[in-house]
Design a protein around this motif. Structure first.
Motif, PDB file in Angstrom:
ATOM      1  N   PRO A   1     -13.616 -92.654-122.505  1.00 54.75           N
ATOM      2  CA  PRO A   1     -13.637 -93.729-121.272  1.00 54.75           C
ATOM      3  C   PRO A   1     -13.541 -94.987-121.424  1.00 54.75           C
ATOM      4  O   PRO A   1     -13.488 -95.623-122.536  1.00 54.75           O
ATOM      5  N   ASP A   2     -13.055 -95.790-120.539  1.00 54.32           N
ATOM      6  CA  ASP A   2     -12.741 -97.428-120.520  1.00 54.32           C
ATOM      7  C   ASP A   2     -14.112 -97.915-121.079  1.00 54.32           C
ATOM      8  O   ASP A   2     -15.239 -97.456-120.583  1.00 54.32           O
ATOM      9  N   GLY A   3     -13.841 -98.864-122.053  1.00 46.51           N
ATOM     10  CA  GLY A   3     -14.907 -99.658-122.568  1.00 46.51           C
ATOM     11  C   GLY A   3     -15.678 -99.173-123.907  1.00 46.51           C
ATOM     12  O   GLY A   3     -16.313 -99.672-124.415  1.00 46.51           O
TER      13      GLY A   3
ATOM     14  N   ASN B   1      -9.699 -88.499-125.274  1.00 46.08           N
ATOM     15  CA  ASN B   1      -9.582 -89.420-124.284  1.00 46.08           C
ATOM     16  C   ASN B   1     -10.899 -90.036-124.079  1.00 46.08           C
ATOM     17  O   ASN B   1     -11.624 -89.567-123.082  1.00 46.08           O
TER      18      ASN B   1
END
Length: 151
Positions: A147-149, A145
């Motif tokens: 992180p965003d980006g 998982n």
């Protein structure tokens, strides 16, 4: 007992191509890595009660480039040498195949430049240190998982 393989040669440095910020450069050496820093969860017992999920961290790395390629990098980064983020791709191509393995060092910034010239038959080199956000080995992200980006 290990098996001897006399048919296939192992990867050598000559089979590695490196790209920094979209520019393929000739290197003398490259180093990179990562780790999961975990800690013991201690409680009111004589032994650890468990282990934390840990914190991922990419190792600081280093590349050694020849003086001409160093000059090209300095020109490309200009006055943003220490502030412009970049990625490094390291591609391995086993001899006699077209199968590529690609490691990617993502979110890098230079953190060190060094010169150590000496006489002799070797070409002059420059050492560049960098800090990275994370490393993808064989195209795989280090965590399930991200992180965003993340790329």
């Amino acid at each position: 007992m290990p098996k001897i393989d006399i048919e296939n040669s192992r990867l050598g440095f000559a089979q590695i191509r490196v790209e920094v910020d979209g520019k393929e450069i000739l290197l003398k050496s490259v180093s990179y890595g990562d780790a999961m820093e975990r800690s013991q969860i201690e409680g009111n017992a004589q032994m650890s009660l468990g282990m934390s999920a840990g914190m991922y961290k990419a190792d600081d790395g280093e590349i050694e480039v020849y003086a001409d390629e160093f000059a090209e990098l300095v020109e490309a980064f200009g006055e943003k040498f220490y502030t412009k983020p970049f990625d490094i791709s390291v591609t391995f191509e086993p001899e006699g195949t077209t199968k590529l393995t690609k490691d990617e060092i993502i979110g890098c910034r230079w953190n060190k430049r060094g010169v150590s010239d000496q006489t002799g038959s070797d070409a002059l080199t420059r050492t560049l240190g960098y800090t990275a956000a994370y490393v993808k080995f064989g195209g795989k992200n280090p965590l399930p998982n991200m992180p965003d980006g993340a790329k």
